[in-house]
Design a protein around this motif. Structure first.
Motif, PDB file in Angstrom:
ATOM      1  N   TRP A  31       0.788  -1.242   0.224  1.00 39.23           N
ATOM      2  CA  TRP A  31       0.002   0.089  -0.098  1.00 39.23           C
ATOM      3  C   TRP A  31       1.124   1.288  -0.078  1.00 39.23           C
ATOM      4  O   TRP A  31       0.442   2.468  -0.742  1.00 39.23           O
ATOM      5  N   SER A  32       1.891   1.462   0.786  1.00 31.90           N
ATOM      6  CA  SER A  32       2.852   2.383   0.814  1.00 31.90           C
ATOM      7  C   SER A  32       3.585   2.656  -0.490  1.00 31.90           C
ATOM      8  O   SER A  32       3.155   3.875  -1.083  1.00 31.90           O
ATOM      9  N   LEU A  35       0.780   4.243  -2.970  1.00 36.88           N
ATOM     10  CA  LEU A  35       0.401   5.474  -2.973  1.00 36.88           C
ATOM     11  C   LEU A  35       1.440   6.239  -3.327  1.00 36.88           C
ATOM     12  O   LEU A  35       1.226   7.438  -4.051  1.00 36.88           O
ATOM     13  N   LEU A  87       0.937   6.384  -7.080  1.00 36.81           N
ATOM     14  CA  LEU A  87      -0.320   7.349  -7.360  1.00 36.81           C
ATOM     15  C   LEU A  87      -0.203   8.801  -7.217  1.00 36.81           C
ATOM     16  O   LEU A  87      -0.462   9.606  -8.057  1.00 36.81           O
ATOM     17  N   VAL A  88       0.584   9.197  -6.239  1.00 41.55           N
ATOM     18  CA  VAL A  88       0.831  10.407  -5.584  1.00 41.55           C
ATOM     19  C   VAL A  88       1.709  11.179  -6.803  1.00 41.55           C
ATOM     20  O   VAL A  88       1.589  12.238  -7.411  1.00 41.55           O
TER      21      VAL A  88
END
Length: 212
Positions: free
Chosen positions: A67-68, A71, A74-75
């Motif tokens: 997940w880290s 993200l 994605l950012v």
């Protein structure tokens, strides 16, 4: 028979979105000083990290590591799309943008390495369930065969135990018997011997047997 080709709306949308995001990342990298093939490598790096994190989530389930990095990618992708929409002066990019674009390759390499080589941590319950070796059920023990006891034979009466008379008592009985024969001319009977000696009947029988 030829098969008709029908475009999938979801696939078409994914291709369009991917192309736009790819172009925005390229433009942002180029504005930050990355020219030539390096500007084209940035969108590839961001998209690959995003796909790698998503595959890790699909394969191993939710985890903090996957997940880290999902993200982070994605950012990076979303930030490039927003930055190229006029929120930043790409003709004069700020220093933090140049710093972020220059440091992205090392960050992406670290994320891809961790996603590819980090072991998945399972909970103790999942580990115990995965390592447990199924044990086949033990075969049922055969029912014991009935045992029929033979009819008990009637108990035989025990032979009476003849007491052993002391030698002194036998010798005394012999004198009594001789005296009885001298007076009566007949052998002394058991009842008379028992009465003269004052002994129980079994003892008198044992003494009489030894006198004959």
């Amino acid at each position: 028979m030829s098969r008709s080709i029908r475009p999938d709306a979801v696939l078409v949308q994914a291709v369009i979105a991917g192309a736009l995001s790819f172009a925005h990342l390229h433009d942002l990298a180029a504005a930050a000083g990355q020219d030539g093939w390096k500007a084209w490598a940035y969108p590839v790096s961001v998209d690959l990290l995003l796909v790698a994190a998503w595959r890790r989530l699909r394969a191993d389930g939710p985890s903090r590591l996957a997940w880290s990095w999902f993200l982070v990618a994605l950012v990076a992708s979303l930030g490039a799309n927003v930055a190229t929409a006029g929120f930043l002066d790409l003709a004069h990019p700020p220093a933090w943008l140049r710093f972020g674009v220059a440091g992205w390759p090392a960050l992406a390499f670290l994320g891809g390495t961790l996603l590819a080589h980090s072991a998945t941590v399972r909970s103790p319950a999942d580990t115990a369930a995965g390592d447990r070796v199924p044990v086949p059920p033990a075969p049922a023990a055969p029912a014991p065969e009935p045992v029929f006891a033979p009819d008990a034979a009637p108990a035989l009466p025990e032979a009476p135990t003849v007491p052993e008379a002391p030698a002194a008592l036998v010798e005394h009985a012999r004198k009594v018997a001789d005296d009885h024969r001298a007076r009566t001319g007949a052998s002394i009977d058991t009842d008379t011997l028992r009465a003269r000696l004052g002994v129980p009947a079994p003892m008198a029988d044992a003494i009489a047997a030894q006198l004959t």
